[in-house]
Design a protein around this motif. Structure first.
Motif, short mmCIF file in Angstrom:
data_model
loop_
_atom_site.label_atom_id
_atom_site.label_comp_id
_atom_site.label_asym_id
_atom_site.label_seq_id
_atom_site.Cartn_x
_atom_site.Cartn_y
_atom_site.Cartn_z
N ALA A 56 -32.48 7.51 -10.43
CA ALA A 56 -32.54 8.50 -11.08
C ALA A 56 -31.31 8.93 -11.67
CB ALA A 56 -33.04 9.75 -10.12
N ALA A 57 -30.31 9.01 -10.97
CA ALA A 57 -28.92 9.35 -11.52
C ALA A 57 -28.70 8.45 -12.55
CB ALA A 57 -27.88 8.85 -10.48
N ALA A 58 -28.77 7.18 -12.91
CA ALA A 58 -28.72 6.32 -14.05
C ALA A 58 -29.51 6.81 -14.94
CB ALA A 58 -28.66 4.73 -13.65
N GLY A 59 -30.87 7.11 -14.70
CA GLY A 59 -31.65 7.53 -15.96
C GLY A 59 -31.15 8.72 -16.39
N LEU A 60 -30.43 9.71 -15.54
CA LEU A 60 -30.08 10.96 -16.22
C LEU A 60 -28.69 10.72 -16.80
CD1 LEU A 60 -31.23 13.20 -13.07
CD2 LEU A 60 -32.31 13.10 -15.37
N GLY A 61 -28.03 9.42 -17.03
CA GLY A 61 -27.02 9.43 -17.78
C GLY A 61 -25.73 9.08 -16.86
N ALA A 62 -25.55 8.96 -15.69
CA ALA A 62 -24.45 8.58 -14.69
C ALA A 62 -24.48 6.98 -14.65
CB ALA A 62 -24.83 9.14 -13.23
N LYS A 63 -22.97 6.88 -15.10
CA LYS A 63 -22.59 5.40 -14.86
C LYS A 63 -22.69 5.15 -13.41
CE LYS A 63 -19.99 4.98 -19.22
NZ LYS A 63 -20.17 6.29 -19.83
N PRO A 64 -22.54 3.80 -13.17
CA PRO A 64 -22.73 3.45 -11.65
C PRO A 64 -21.51 4.11 -10.82
CG PRO A 64 -22.86 1.51 -13.00
CD PRO A 64 -22.47 2.58 -13.83
N LEU A 65 -20.17 4.10 -11.31
CA LEU A 65 -19.06 4.84 -10.38
C LEU A 65 -19.45 6.36 -10.41
CD1 LEU A 65 -16.64 4.26 -9.01
CD2 LEU A 65 -15.26 5.01 -10.85
N LYS A 66 -20.01 6.82 -11.55
CA LYS A 66 -20.42 8.34 -11.39
C LYS A 66 -21.46 8.53 -10.50
CE LYS A 66 -19.89 12.53 -12.33
NZ LYS A 66 -18.80 13.49 -11.84
N ALA A 67 -22.49 7.57 -10.39
CA ALA A 67 -23.74 7.86 -9.81
C ALA A 67 -23.26 7.82 -8.19
CB ALA A 67 -24.72 6.74 -10.12
N PHE A 68 -22.47 6.70 -7.85
CA PHE A 68 -22.03 6.59 -6.60
C PHE A 68 -21.13 7.75 -6.04
CE2 PHE A 68 -18.83 5.54 -3.46
CZ PHE A 68 -19.23 4.92 -2.53
N THR A 69 -20.37 8.39 -6.81
CA THR A 69 -19.36 9.47 -6.39
C THR A 69 -20.20 10.61 -6.05
OG1 THR A 69 -18.44 9.79 -8.30
CG2 THR A 69 -17.02 8.57 -6.97
N SER A 70 -21.14 10.94 -7.21
CA SER A 70 -22.09 12.35 -7.01
C SER A 70 -23.20 12.12 -6.25
CB SER A 70 -22.22 12.60 -8.41
OG SER A 70 -23.16 11.45 -9.15
N ILE A 71 -23.55 11.04 -6.14
CA ILE A 71 -25.04 10.83 -5.15
C ILE A 71 -24.83 10.12 -3.80
CG2 ILE A 71 -27.32 10.22 -5.16
CD1 ILE A 71 -26.56 12.30 -7.18
N TYR A 72 -24.50 8.94 -4.14
CA TYR A 72 -24.41 8.18 -2.69
C TYR A 72 -23.35 8.48 -1.66
CZ TYR A 72 -25.69 3.81 -0.09
OH TYR A 72 -26.32 3.15 0.73
N LEU A 73 -22.23 8.69 -2.17
CA LEU A 73 -21.32 8.99 -1.14
C LEU A 73 -21.60 10.47 -0.47
CD1 LEU A 73 -18.48 8.14 -0.13
CD2 LEU A 73 -17.42 9.83 -1.97
N PRO A 74 -21.84 11.52 -1.16
CA PRO A 74 -22.27 12.78 -0.17
C PRO A 74 -23.34 12.62 0.61
CG PRO A 74 -22.37 13.22 -2.80
CD PRO A 74 -21.74 11.77 -2.77
N LEU A 75 -24.39 11.76 0.07
CA LEU A 75 -25.43 11.33 0.85
C LEU A 75 -25.06 10.62 2.04
CD1 LEU A 75 -28.38 10.70 -1.43
CD2 LEU A 75 -27.88 12.89 -0.15
N SER A 76 -23.95 10.05 1.97
CA SER A 76 -23.65 9.11 3.25
C SER A 76 -22.53 9.77 4.18
CB SER A 76 -22.92 7.69 2.85
OG SER A 76 -21.94 7.84 2.17
N LEU A 77 -22.37 10.95 3.77
CA LEU A 77 -21.17 11.84 4.58
C LEU A 77 -21.45 11.97 6.03
CD1 LEU A 77 -19.80 14.73 2.47
CD2 LEU A 77 -18.60 12.94 3.43
N PRO A 78 -22.61 12.14 6.32
CA PRO A 78 -23.21 12.40 7.70
C PRO A 78 -22.70 11.10 8.46
CG PRO A 78 -24.91 13.23 6.27
CD PRO A 78 -23.96 12.63 5.50
#
Ligand SMILES: Nc1ncnc2c1ncn2[C@@H]1O[C@H](COP(=O)(O)OP(=O)(O)OP(=O)(O)O)[C@@H](O)[C@H]1O
Ligand SMILES: [Mg+2]
Lengths: 354, 278
Positions: free
Chosen positions: B179-201
Motif C-alpha cells: 500500500a505504501a509503495a502504491g501511494l508513492g513511497a520508495k522502499p526506504l521511505k516505506a520502511f521508515t514510515s510504516i514498517y519501523l513504527p509497526l515493529s516498535l513494540p
C-alpha cells in the motif's frame, strides 16, 4: 484529475511456469471508464490488478498507461490509486495521517495538504473522523478511508480489489451508490474487481468476465447479460436456463424432449448445434396454455422458492430442467406439483455465441 | 500501566490465586528477605548502603553494568533486526533456516556458549590463527578484553532479541508495504514510515528483555572480559563467596533493583510502554 487510459496487450502471468494465472489477456480501457473484473475465485482478477499496479511483473505482454509502456516503472512511480481488499490502512496513523500519507510522500505544502485531506474526507463523508485510528472505525468507514487515501493524490486511475467484500448487504449497496457518485464527480478511470455479478451489473460501464485466466466476454452489462459470448458467461452472470439443441430453419432451434423454440437469431445454419439461453424471467406463466409450440410449453413445478420480491418455480418442461421466475403476487398460488402453461417472446431467447 | 493492571484484576480473582501464591512464596518472600538483610546484617541501619555509595569502585561497577547493558542492547538490536526482518518478511525455506539456527543457539546454555567463545577467541583459537596467517604479528589480544565480553554477551542475548522482534514482525501485514509503495513511497521511505513504527513494540520488548537479562550477567564478563569489566552481579558474588558479607551483597542487590525499576519508570513515562502494547 486527468483520467487515464489503459491498454493490456497479450498479458500473461505465470507463478509456477506451468500454468498461467493470467492467460493472454487483451483489454482496452478508455479514460474515465468504470470497468469491472467479474469472475470466480482464482480466475486471475487480482493478479491482473497487481500487474497494473506494479506489484507483480508480467511473464509476457504489455501494459500501457496513457499510451506509455510501464513494465519498467516501479509501483511507487506509477501514480495509481489502489484500494486493497483488506483496506491496508496503516494502524499507527490516524485517519488524517492515512489520507495525508501520499501527500506527505510528495512533500506537499502543509496548507495544501490540509485542504486536500479535508476535501477527500468530505467526499467520503468522514469529515469528523479525522483524529480516529483505523481500529476505532467500522468496516464501512475503514473502506471509505481507504478510498479517500487512494484518490487524495488525484491518480487518474484507481484500482479497487473487492473493496466491498467484507460489508453487509445494506452497507454494500450504500457504498456502491457512493462509489458511483465519486466516479462521476471525479471523472476518474476505475477498475473494480468483484465476484458479485449484481454489483458488476449495476455499477459498470463495461464488464470483463474472467474465467481461468482469460477474459471470456468484455461488454456492457446489457451485452454480457443478454448476449453472453460463452456458456460460462451465460451461466456465471445471472440465473439461467441453458438448453442444447439443433438449429432448424428461420431461427427455430429443436431441443430434444422440449420441442422447437423460436429464438432471436435469424442466421443459424440448419443442422448446426446451438446453445439456447432462456433467462428465468423471460417466461410468462399462463393458467394452462395452448400446449407446446415454438413460443410456449408446459411446466411441471417441483419446487417453489419464495424470494420475497419474486417466486422461482423449479421444475421440468418436456423432460428439460427449467427455472422460471415470476413476480410475487399473493393471489398467484403456484404450488409444487402443479402444471402450468409457459410462454415466451422469441426476442428474449438468445443463442449463446451467436 | 494503572489501567492495564485494573483491567487484569477485573477478572475472576480466584483464577489468579495460584500464580499469586507462587509469586509470593518464590519471589516476594526471598526478595523481602534480601531487603531485610541489607538493613540488618551485620548491624541494623543503612551502613551497608553508606559503604556502597562511598566506595567509588562499587559505584563505578554499577555504572559500568548499566553502560555495558546499554551497549549490548544496542548492538544486539542492530544485528538482530535485519535477521528478524528477513525471516519475517521473506519467510520460506531461508527464513525457517534462520529461525532454526537462532532457536538452536537459544537452547544452548549460556555457560556452554561462553566457553565456546573462550576457545574461539583464545590465543590458540581460529581467529588469532587467521589473523597471524594474514600477517598480523604479534596478533592482538582478543580474549580478556571488553570487546570479547561485550561481543559474547551480544551473541548470547541475540536470540531473545531476534525471537521477540520476529514475533511482532510476523504479524505486520505485507500489504502495508505494498500500500505504501502504491501511494508513492520508495522502499526506504516505506520502511521508515510504516514498517519501523509497526515493529516498535518488538524493539521495546526485545530491548527491555535483553537489557534486564544483561544487567544480571555474571559469568561471561568474568570469563571473557578484562578485570575492569566487572559487573555488579560479579561484585555481589565476590562479596558473598569471598567476604561472606551477606549484608553488603544484599544492599548491592537492592541498589541494582531500585536503579533498574527507576530507569524503567522513566522509560515508561517518556516512551509510553503502555501505548506500544495497546
Ligand atoms: N503469489 C502467488 N503465488 C502463486 N500463485 C498465485 C499467487 N497469487 C495468485 N496465485 C494463483 O493464481 C491464480 C489466480 O489468482 P488471483 O488471486 O488472481 O485470483 P482472483 O480472480 O483474484 O480470485 P479471488 O476472487 O479468489 O480473489 C490462482 O490459481 C492462484 O492460486
Ligand atoms: Mg482476488
Amino acid at each position: 484529475m486527468q483520467p487515464r487510459s489503459l491498454i493490456l496487450t497479450d498479458l500473461v502471468k505465470s507463478y509456477d511456469r506451468r500454468t498461467n494465472a493470467v492467460d493472454h489477456i487483451d483489454l482496452r480501457i478508455e479514460a474515465g471508464e468504470f470497468v469491472s473484473f467479474l469472475g470466480p475465485s482464482g480466475s486471475g482478477k487480482t493478479t491482473t490488478l497487481m500487474m497494473i499496479a506494479g506489484f507483480e511483473q508480467p511473464t509476457a505482454g504489455e501494459i500501457k498507461l496513457d499510451g506509455r509502456a510501464i513494465e519498467q516503472v516501479p509501483p511507487y512511480d506509477r501514480n495509481i490509486g489502489m484500494v486493497f481488499q483488506n483496506y491496508a490502512l496503516f494502524p499507527h496513523m490516524t485517519v488524517r495521517g492515512n489520507v495525508g500519507y501520499p501527500l506527505r510522500i510528495r512533500h506537499m505544502a502543509k496548507d495544501v495538504m490540509r485542504q486536500r485531506v479535508d476535501k477527500a474526507l468530505a467526499m467520503v463523508g468522514l469529515s469528523t473522523f479525522g483524529e480516529r485510528y483505523p481500529a476505532e472505525l467500522s468496516g464501512g468507514q475503514q473502506q471509505r478511508v481507504a478510498l479517500a487515501r487512494a484518490l487524495v493524490f488525484e491518480p487518474g486511475l484507481i484500482l479497487l480489489d473487492e473493496p466491498l467484500g467484507a460489508l453487509d448487504k445494506n452497507l454494500r449497496e450504500h457504498m456502491q451508490v457512493e462509489l458511483k457518485r465519486i466516479h462521476k464527480e471525479l471523472g476518474v478511470t476505475m477498475i473494480y474487481v468483484t465476484h458479485d455479478q449484481t454489483e458488476a451489473m449495476t455499477m459498470s460501464d463495461r464488464i470483463a468476465v474472467f474465467n481461468a485466466g482469460r477474459i471470456e466476454h468484455l461488454g456492457t452489462p446489457t451485452e454480457v447479460y443478454f448476449k453472453p459470448r460463452t456458456r460460462f458467461v451465460a451461466s456465471f452472470v445471472g440465473d439461467s436456463n441453458l438448453l442444447e439443441g439443433t438449429a432448424g430453419k428461420g431461427g427455430v432451434v429443436e431441443i430434444p424432449g422440449f420441442g422447437p423454440v423460436a429464438t432471436a437469431a435469424t442466421d443459424l445454419a440448419p443442422g448446426a448445434p446451438a446453445l439456447l439461453l432462456m433467462r428465468p424471467e423471460i417466461f410468462e406463466v399462463v393458467a394452462d396454455g395452448e400446449g407446446a409450440s415454438v413460443t410456449g410449453n408446459h411446466l411441471e413445478v417441483a419446487d417453489v422458492v419464495n424470494y420475497g420480491d419474486s417466486l422461482l418455480l423449479i421444475g421440468k418442461a418436456g423432460g428439460q430442467a427449467l427455472r422460471v421466475r415470476v413476480p410475487s403476487r399473493v393471489a398467484a398460488g403456484y404450488e409444487a406439483g402443479g402444471r402450468y402453461g409457459i410462454r415466451w417472446n422469441p426476442a428474449n431467447v438468445q443463442v449463446v455465441g451467436g | 500501566m494503572g489501567s492495564s493492571v485494573s483491567r487484569l484484576l477485573r477478572g475472576p480473582a480466584v483464577l489468579y490465586l495460584p500464580a499469586a501464591l507462587f509469586l509470593l512464596v518464590f519471589f516476594l518472600v526471598p526478595l523481602f528477605n534480601v531487603a531485610w538483610m541489607s538493613f540488618t546484617e551485620p548491624d541494623t541501619g543503612v551502613g551497608n548502603y553508606i559503604a556502597f555509595f562511598s566506595s567509588s569502585f562499587d559505584v563505578g561497577v554499577l555504572l559500568n553494568t548499566f553502560k555495558t547493558a546499554a551497549i549490548v542492547t544496542l548492538t544486539s538490536l542492530i544485528f538482530a533486526y535485519p535477521v528478524a526482518y528477513v525471516a519475517a518478511r521473506y519467510g520460506g525455506a531461508f527464513g525457517s533456516f534462520l529461525l532454526i539456527v537462532v532457536t538452536l543457539s537459544f537452547w544452548t546454555s549460556f555457560l556452554v556458549r561462553t566457553y565456546a567463545w573462550m576457545v574461539i577467541l583464545g590465543v590458540k583459537g581460529p581467529i588469532t590463527a587467521a589473523l597471524v596467517m594474514l600477517g598480523w604479528s604479534p596478533p592482538p589480544q582478543i580474549l580478556f578484553t571488553t570487546f570479547a565480553s561485550t561481543f559474547a554477551m551480544t551473541h548470547l542475548l541475540m536470540p531473545f532479541m531476534i525471537l521477540t522482534l520476529y514475533a511482532v514482525m510476523r504479524r505486520i501485514d505485507a500489504t502495508y508495504m505494498r500500500a505504501a509503495a502504491g501511494l508513492g513511497a520508495k522502499p526506504l521511505k516505506a520502511f521508515t514510515s510504516i514498517y519501523l513504527p509497526l515493529s516498535l513494540p518488538g524493539i521495546a520488548n526485545g530491548s527491555v528483555l535483553v537489557f534486564i537479562t544483561c544487567l544480571g550477567f555474571y559469568v561471561t564478563p568474568v570469563l571473557l572480559g578484562s578485570p575492569r569489566d566487572k559487573m555488579i552481579a560479579g561484585r555481589i558474588g565476590d562479596e558473598i563467596e569471598q567476604m561472606l558479607n551477606f549484608g553488603g551483597a544484599s544492599a548491592m542487590a537492592m541498589v541494582l533493583l531500585v536503579a533498574t525499576l527507576g530507569l524503567f519508570a522513566l522509560y515508561s513515562r517518556f516512551f509510553g510502554l503502555d501505548k506500544l502494547w495497546k
